[in-house]
Enzyme design. Sequence first.
Site, PDB file in Angstrom:
ATOM      1  N   ASP A 112      12.477  15.045  -0.287  1.00  0.00           N
ATOM      2  CA  ASP A 112      13.754  14.360  -0.437  1.00  0.00           C
ATOM      3  C   ASP A 112      14.903  15.326  -0.737  1.00  0.00           C
ATOM      4  O   ASP A 112      14.858  16.087  -1.701  1.00  0.00           O
ATOM      5  CB  ASP A 112      13.664  13.315  -1.554  1.00  0.00           C
ATOM      6  CG  ASP A 112      12.839  12.108  -1.149  1.00  0.00           C
ATOM      7  OD1 ASP A 112      12.760  11.830   0.059  1.00  0.00           O
ATOM      8  OD2 ASP A 112      12.276  11.455  -2.045  1.00  0.00           O
ATOM      9  N   HIS A 249       6.425  14.136   2.379  1.00  0.00           N
ATOM     10  CA  HIS A 249       5.964  12.790   2.714  1.00  0.00           C
ATOM     11  C   HIS A 249       6.627  12.310   3.994  1.00  0.00           C
ATOM     12  O   HIS A 249       7.642  12.854   4.444  1.00  0.00           O
ATOM     13  CB  HIS A 249       6.232  11.805   1.568  1.00  0.00           C
ATOM     14  CG  HIS A 249       7.675  11.632   1.225  1.00  0.00           C
ATOM     15  ND1 HIS A 249       8.401  12.571   0.530  1.00  0.00           N
ATOM     16  CD2 HIS A 249       8.538  10.609   1.474  1.00  0.00           C
ATOM     17  CE1 HIS A 249       9.639  12.138   0.352  1.00  0.00           C
ATOM     18  NE2 HIS A 249       9.753  10.966   0.928  1.00  0.00           N
TER      19      HIS A 249
END
Length: 276
Positions: A112, A249
């Site tokens: 992120d 991810h």
Amino acid sequence: MDGHRGTPYRTIEVSPYSPHVGAEIGGIDLTRPLPAEQLAELRRAFTDHLVLFFRDQEIGFDDHARLAEYFGTIGRHVGVRTHSEPSEDDRVRRFHFDEYSEEVSGNVWHTDQSCAPVPPLASILYNHTLPPDGGGDTLFASMYAAYDALSDRMKTCLEGLTALHDGVRVFGEGTPRATHPVVVRHPDSGRKLLYVNESFTVRINELPAAESRHLLAFLVEHCTQPEWTCRFRWRPHSIAMWDNRCAQHRAISDYLPNVRSGYRVQIDGIAAPVAG
């Protein structure tokens, strides 16, 4: 029992999800404040397993925020454009996708907002509604394992290199760009890891364009080899909490037009990634 270090847990259940990344946590109630010993063990599990999964936790905004604040300060997305929406609580963002969604969040491998000068420490996603027939899984990958699998010669080559992470191409003008080392050392575990990703990393600064392009292509592919990944299958009222410093991810967007809906909290980073 901790699957990596063999150290017993007294107050929580820790079931490794795969050999390198992820653990499911049981024996815990996230709708209540955690006792000191349980919190200490949860922090240890987070360091050891990179990603924690919780089942059957029907949490509210205060519970969600409290869990985040055990690990740091709640932060905000650095992007000018995001796939999330405000919720009734400004600490928590709504992540809702359905038949009207043109695209979904995070369906490319990434960590992120690595484009930020100080990227987020962690993110915590709670999903209360999932597609009825499955789908919407999230993949996670260990950047420790990715680094460890490199040859010694490649590790030597990467030492001292830095890479540009560009948020503009993902979130629009006004989003930051930042330079981080290609190999960094985790501040808690002390382990080395690879810090490049498909979504944000655009070039290796110290190399000519052609060398940068080919080396970066290799590293991006290497980071997500199945040997050091796991696939989390969501159920209603599940939570995933991941360490953005050492895990990548990817959200699988295979469920539209069905609904996948929940909320996410982001935890601010403490310092910029430091070279290994």
